[in-house]
Design a protein around this motif. Sequence first.
Motif, short mmCIF file in Angstrom:
data_model
loop_
_atom_site.label_atom_id
_atom_site.label_comp_id
_atom_site.label_asym_id
_atom_site.label_seq_id
_atom_site.Cartn_x
_atom_site.Cartn_y
_atom_site.Cartn_z
N GLU A 167 0.83 -1.21 0.00
CA GLU A 167 0.00 0.00 0.00
C GLU A 167 0.86 1.26 0.00
O GLU A 167 0.45 2.29 -0.53
N VAL A 168 2.06 1.20 0.57
CA VAL A 168 3.00 2.32 0.45
C VAL A 168 3.36 2.48 -1.03
O VAL A 168 3.29 3.57 -1.60
N LEU A 169 3.72 1.37 -1.65
CA LEU A 169 4.13 1.39 -3.05
C LEU A 169 3.02 1.90 -3.97
O LEU A 169 3.29 2.59 -4.96
N GLU A 170 1.80 1.60 -3.63
CA GLU A 170 0.66 2.01 -4.46
C GLU A 170 0.63 3.52 -4.69
O GLU A 170 0.26 3.98 -5.76
N HIS A 171 1.06 4.28 -3.71
CA HIS A 171 1.07 5.75 -3.85
C HIS A 171 2.08 6.24 -4.88
O HIS A 171 1.98 7.36 -5.36
N LEU B 250 6.12 14.94 -3.48
CA LEU B 250 4.73 14.66 -3.15
C LEU B 250 4.07 15.89 -2.54
O LEU B 250 4.71 16.62 -1.77
N ASP B 251 2.79 16.08 -2.83
CA ASP B 251 2.08 17.17 -2.18
C ASP B 251 1.74 16.76 -0.75
O ASP B 251 1.92 15.60 -0.35
N ALA B 252 1.24 17.69 0.03
CA ALA B 252 0.99 17.45 1.46
C ALA B 252 -0.02 16.33 1.68
O ALA B 252 0.14 15.50 2.59
N GLU B 253 -1.05 16.28 0.87
CA GLU B 253 -2.08 15.25 1.03
C GLU B 253 -1.50 13.86 0.77
O GLU B 253 -1.72 12.94 1.54
N ARG B 254 -0.74 13.71 -0.31
CA ARG B 254 -0.15 12.42 -0.63
C ARG B 254 0.87 12.03 0.43
O ARG B 254 0.96 10.88 0.83
N THR B 255 1.64 12.99 0.91
CA THR B 255 2.63 12.70 1.95
C THR B 255 1.93 12.19 3.21
O THR B 255 2.40 11.24 3.85
#
Length: 116
Positions: free
Chosen positions: A40-44, A56-61
Motif C-alpha cells: 500500500e505504500v508502493l501504491e502511492h 509529493l504534495d501534502a495530502e499524498r505525503t
Amino acid sequence: MSQDIKALQAALRAFAQARDWEQFHSPKNLAASLSIEAAEVLEHFQWLTEAQSRQLDAERTAQVADEIADVLLYLLQLADKLGIDPLAAARDKLARNAERYPVERAKGSSAKYTEL
C-alpha cells in the motif's frame, strides 16, 4: 531495546488484547499484513515518475505517512511475537551490509554484493 519501542509494543499488545484480536496475530498473519501494508505504500508511487515521487504534495505525503505507520506497527508486532529486538536486528544487518558493500567497491553502484 529502546524504551520508545518497548512502550509502543506494549500499547499494541494492549490494543489487541482489548479487542480480543490476539487470536488473529500469529507470526504468519502479521507477516502477511506487513507485506500488504508495504504494498500500500508502493501504491502511492505506482504511476509517478522518479521526479514526481520526490515531490509529493501534502495530502499524498500524509497518506504515505499513514501507510508507513501501518508497516511499522505490524513490523513491531511481528518482532514482539518472535522475541526479536528490531533495533538490534537493524544494527546487525547494517554492520553486515557494510562488510558486503565496502565503499571502495560499492560507491555509486546498485549492483548486489555478489556482483561487486
